[in-house]
Design an enzyme around this catalytic site. Structure first.
Site, PDB file in Angstrom:
ATOM      1  N   GLY A 145       0.791  -1.322   0.149  1.00 50.56           N
ATOM      2  CA  GLY A 145       0.024  -0.069   0.095  1.00 50.56           C
ATOM      3  C   GLY A 145       0.999   1.330  -0.091  1.00 50.56           C
ATOM      4  O   GLY A 145       2.062   1.132  -0.480  1.00 50.56           O
ATOM      5  N   HIS A 200       4.678   1.817  -7.941  1.00 51.58           N
ATOM      6  CA  HIS A 200       3.534   0.526  -7.791  1.00 51.58           C
ATOM      7  C   HIS A 200       2.807   0.741  -9.155  1.00 51.58           C
ATOM      8  O   HIS A 200       2.160  -0.323  -9.697  1.00 51.58           O
ATOM      9  CB  HIS A 200       2.811   0.844  -6.610  1.00 51.58           C
ATOM     10  CG  HIS A 200       3.222   0.626  -5.253  1.00 51.58           C
ATOM     11  ND1 HIS A 200       3.633   1.726  -4.460  1.00 51.58           N
ATOM     12  CD2 HIS A 200       3.919  -0.277  -4.643  1.00 51.58           C
ATOM     13  CE1 HIS A 200       4.276   1.422  -3.363  1.00 51.58           C
ATOM     14  NE2 HIS A 200       4.564   0.102  -3.422  1.00 51.58           N
ATOM     15  N   GLY A 235       8.972  -4.582  -8.336  1.00 53.38           N
ATOM     16  CA  GLY A 235       9.730  -3.580  -8.507  1.00 53.38           C
ATOM     17  C   GLY A 235      11.310  -3.848  -8.471  1.00 53.38           C
ATOM     18  O   GLY A 235      11.668  -4.467  -7.433  1.00 53.38           O
TER      19      GLY A 235
END
Ligand code: PAF
Length: 294
Positions: free
Chosen positions: A31, A37, A147
């Site tokens: 989050g 993201h 990532g």
């Protein structure tokens, strides 16, 4: 976009998509979503028919005294961003849903987890490997997106998927940087303006290593020295490591080879930041005294 909090609902929604013949991609996150993201989410939406994003600040990957309590959280903002990207399912469980109170089985993240982040954050990769394995087994995606900013994590996950035959394609995506060069991280939100200035020394150190290489230096130790010099004396910055490693084994290199990776980790106050870049030695080193530098 559907939002679920239980493992059964997530499993059922993904199973329905699978039954309809859709390819499924999972983007695991904690989050506090940023453009980094969202670049994973966009890449997933391009490749898969059904995109699942998990939002879960996983307590088991934080050590005692680390920033689990203060880790940024903003589920409402995350949901708005994900809906705008066209995500199909958000799985946002609580810790009590994810872990039974008497859960005792964990996943050994293997040898790639022993150095660097694994050394300064004991237990971190056990927590990551365990939660990623759980998320993969709940959603059973065809593809999972991570990532490259967390380069060691990406390599640990690749090894996990290969060695445990988890049957999912792991897709690594490039680091996204702010205009000032700082790699995007949810933790950046905790930096004060002066800490953010100090944090810029991290990408500058990567740049110093790349520049030394461009000017003909091939010794990994010399590149590391260039980074130490750039990071030395920066207020509030304490260096954990700045190393040139093999991109697959993450073992330190003596000589820089094509594809070598530079990994840097530092603490700014109590905020842990990591960054990295790939290195490509130029075919012909620039002769000393040449004036082609921009
Ligand atoms: O990279 C992260 O945000 C986390 O480590 C991950 C992969 C979502 C596991 O909790």
């Amino acid at each position: 976009m559907e939002r679920v909090a239980s493992k059964d609902e997530a499993r059922r929604a993904a199973a329905e998509a699978r039954a309809e013949g859709k390819t499924i991609a999972l983007v695991p996150t904690m989050g506090a979503l940023h453009e980094g993201h969202l670049s994973l989410v966009r890449a997933a939406c391009e490749r898969a028919d059904y995109v699942v994003v998990s939002v879960f600040v996983n307590p088991t990957q934080f050590g005692p005294g680390e920033d689990f309590e203060t880790y940024p959280r903003d589920l409402d903002a995350d949901l708005q961003l994900l809906a705008a990207e066209g995500v199909d399912l958000v799985f946002a469980p609580s810790a009590a849903v994810m872990y039974a109170p008497d859960a005792s089985v964990t996943v050994d993240p293997g040898s790639l987890a022993s150095r660097w982040e694994g050394e300064i954050r004991p237990g971190h990769f056990v927590g990551v490997a365990t939660v990623v394995t759980k998320l993969l087994s709940i959603v059973r995606p065809d593809l999972a997106y991570f990532g490259e900013k967390d380069y060691q994590q990406l390599q640990v996950v690749r090894a996990l998927v290969r060695d445990l035959d988890l049957g999912v394609g792991v897709v690594g995506r490039p680091i996204v940087r702010d205009r000032d060069g700082l790699a995007l991280s949810s933790r950046n939100a905790r930096l004060s303006p002066s800490q953010r200035q100090a944090a810029l020394a991290i990408p500058a150190a990567l740049e110093a290593a790349a520049q030394a290489l461009a000017w003909g230096e091939r010794e990994a130790r010399a590149l590391e020295r260039a980074m130490f010099e750039r990071l030395a004396g920066v207020d509030d910055l304490s260096l954990d490591y700045a190393v040139v490693v093999d991109p697959d084994t993450l073992e330190p290199l003596e000589q820089v080879e094509s594809g070598a990776r530079v990994l840097v980790a530092a603490r700014i106050g109590d905020i842990h930041l990591i960054d990295n870049c790939g290195l490509e030695p130029p075919a012909t080193p620039v002769p000393e005294g040449a004036t082609t530098r921009e």
